[in-house]
Every structure is written in structure tokens, then in C-alpha cells.
Write a protein that holds these residues in place. Structure first.
Motif, mmCIF file in Angstrom:
data_model
loop_
_atom_site.group_PDB
_atom_site.id
_atom_site.type_symbol
_atom_site.label_atom_id
_atom_site.label_comp_id
_atom_site.label_asym_id
_atom_site.label_seq_id
_atom_site.Cartn_x
_atom_site.Cartn_y
_atom_site.Cartn_z
ATOM 1 N N LEU A 19 0.946 -1.256 0.147
ATOM 2 C CA LEU A 19 0.043 0.016 0.187
ATOM 3 C C LEU A 19 0.943 1.197 -0.046
ATOM 4 O O LEU A 19 1.989 1.357 0.646
ATOM 5 C CB LEU A 19 -0.794 0.163 1.233
ATOM 6 N N SER A 20 0.451 2.269 -0.716
ATOM 7 C CA SER A 20 1.037 3.487 -0.841
ATOM 8 C C SER A 20 1.125 4.135 0.540
ATOM 9 O O SER A 20 -0.104 3.979 1.577
ATOM 10 C CB SER A 20 0.750 4.395 -1.872
ATOM 11 N N VAL A 21 2.081 5.210 0.913
ATOM 12 C CA VAL A 21 1.790 5.721 2.268
ATOM 13 C C VAL A 21 0.615 6.745 2.022
ATOM 14 O O VAL A 21 -0.068 6.834 3.251
ATOM 15 C CB VAL A 21 2.876 6.926 2.220
ATOM 16 N N HIS A 22 0.075 7.115 1.106
ATOM 17 C CA HIS A 22 -1.009 7.967 0.784
ATOM 18 C C HIS A 22 -2.280 7.102 1.286
ATOM 19 O O HIS A 22 -3.220 7.374 1.754
ATOM 20 C CB HIS A 22 -1.378 8.312 -0.417
ATOM 21 N N ALA A 23 -2.317 5.718 0.588
ATOM 22 C CA ALA A 23 -3.293 4.839 1.109
ATOM 23 C C ALA A 23 -3.531 4.443 2.516
ATOM 24 O O ALA A 23 -4.513 4.380 3.052
ATOM 25 C CB ALA A 23 -3.182 3.305 0.342
ATOM 26 N N LEU A 24 -2.121 4.301 3.157
ATOM 27 C CA LEU A 24 -2.185 4.045 4.557
ATOM 28 C C LEU A 24 -2.860 4.977 5.402
ATOM 29 O O LEU A 24 -3.607 4.945 6.414
ATOM 30 C CB LEU A 24 -0.545 3.768 5.033
ATOM 31 N N ARG A 25 -2.471 6.480 4.938
ATOM 32 C CA ARG A 25 -3.048 7.573 5.651
ATOM 33 C C ARG A 25 -4.690 7.702 5.525
ATOM 34 O O ARG A 25 -5.393 7.688 6.100
ATOM 35 C CB ARG A 25 -2.440 8.913 5.258
ATOM 36 N N PHE A 26 -5.003 7.118 4.114
ATOM 37 C CA PHE A 26 -6.541 7.383 3.921
ATOM 38 C C PHE A 26 -7.158 6.110 4.677
ATOM 39 O O PHE A 26 -8.297 6.485 5.466
ATOM 40 C CB PHE A 26 -6.621 6.717 2.398
ATOM 41 N N TYR A 27 -6.555 4.794 4.766
ATOM 42 C CA TYR A 27 -7.090 3.852 5.564
ATOM 43 C C TYR A 27 -7.395 4.283 7.202
ATOM 44 O O TYR A 27 -8.170 4.040 7.807
ATOM 45 C CB TYR A 27 -6.312 2.452 5.733
ATOM 46 N N GLU A 28 -6.255 5.084 7.532
ATOM 47 C CA GLU A 28 -6.376 5.560 9.000
ATOM 48 C C GLU A 28 -7.423 6.593 9.127
ATOM 49 O O GLU A 28 -8.194 6.604 10.030
ATOM 50 C CB GLU A 28 -4.940 6.209 9.548
#
Length: 156
Positions: A19-28
Motif C-alpha cells: 500500500l502506498s503511504v497515501h493509502a495508509l493515511r487514507f485507511y487511517e
């Protein structure tokens, strides 16, 4: 014995999950983690192996077509702990039905693609590019029970 907890940076989690860093932030932001994402002394996100394991479950469920709303609901239920297993079961059964239906559709598509590959292999073997009409294979008895549309294939 003292348990050692390995902490991972957002970059390390990105590498481990794909997962991209952006996706990880989105998931959070979307509330998809079952544990609160902790912050290190410098305010940077800190993850655990449990977070990575949970993310892998999320990745599989998303890849299977689970909508974000359903995934969020599932995360909420897991976060709430024991006592809501019936609701988790219902959510998973509903998703299982969607996946099973999609597999049926994909199987039909694959059947048509295999048929078309066979047609083009035959044409290539004959050395002829002459177009002629051909039809997709007739549905088998198993396929007839599924109300999926049948397609006629024309060599193009």
C-alpha cells in the motif's frame, strides 16, 4: 519474559503491504484500522506487526471487491470485540455471495476468451484471416442455472 514489540514506520509498512503511504493515511482517516495508529516521539506514525497483519486482511477483502463501507463496518465490529460474531458472520456471508456471483461472471468471461483464443489459433494454423461467423460455446447444464447473459462471438 518481556514481550518485544517491533515498531514500524509508515514507509516500512508500505513496503510490507504494497500500500502506498497515501493509502495508509487514507485507511487511517477512514477508520479501517482496528487499533489506533500510534505516534512516535516526533509525531510520526508508528505501526505494529498486528497492524500489518490487519492491513493484509483489508487488502484481501478490498481485492475481492468488498466496498469500503462494508470494510469499515467490519473493522468497527472487530474493534468492538467479542459479542458481535453474528453480525460479522452476516457481513461475511453477504460478501461471500457477491464474490461467488462475480466468480461466475468471470468464469463466463474466461470461457468466451478461451473460445476466442481457440478460434484465432485455428485461423492462424490455417494461415487464413478470412472472417467468418462463429458462436460461443453452448452453455452446459451447470451454466444454465446461472442467469448470466450468453454472448455470440463474431471473429473480428
Amino acid at each position: 519474559m518481556v514481550a518485544v514489540t517491533t515498531t514500524l514506520s509508515i514507509g516500512e509498512v508500505s513496503e510490507r503491504t504494497g500500500l502506498s503511504v497515501h493509502a495508509l493515511r487514507f485507511y487511517e482517516h477512514e477508520g479501517l484500522f482496528i487499533n489506533t495508529v500510534r505516534r512516535g516521539p516526533g509525531g510520526r506514525r508508528v505501526y505494529s506487526q498486528d497492524d500489518v497483519a490487519w492491513l493484509n486482511v483489508c487488502i484481501i477483502l478490498r481485492a475481492s471487491g468488498m466496498p469500503l463501507t462494508a470494510l469499515r463496518r467490519y473493522a468497527d465490529l472487530v474493534r468492538d470485540g467479542a459479542g458481535n460474531e453474528e453480525e460479522r458472520l452476516a457481513l461475511m456471508r453477504e460478501h461471500q455471495e457477491r464474490v461467488t456471483t462475480e466468480i461466475g461472471r468471470l468464469t463466463e468471461s474466461l470461457d468466451l476468451i478461451r473460445f476466442k483464443v481457440g478460434v484465432y489459433e485455428d485461423l492462424a494454423d490455417q494461415g487464413s484471416a478470412a472472417a467468418h461467423q462463429c458462436h460461443a460455446p453452448s452453455p452446459s447444464a451447470d451454466e444454465e442455472r446461472t442467469p448470466l447473459p450468453r454472448h455470440k462471438a463474431v471473429v473480428q
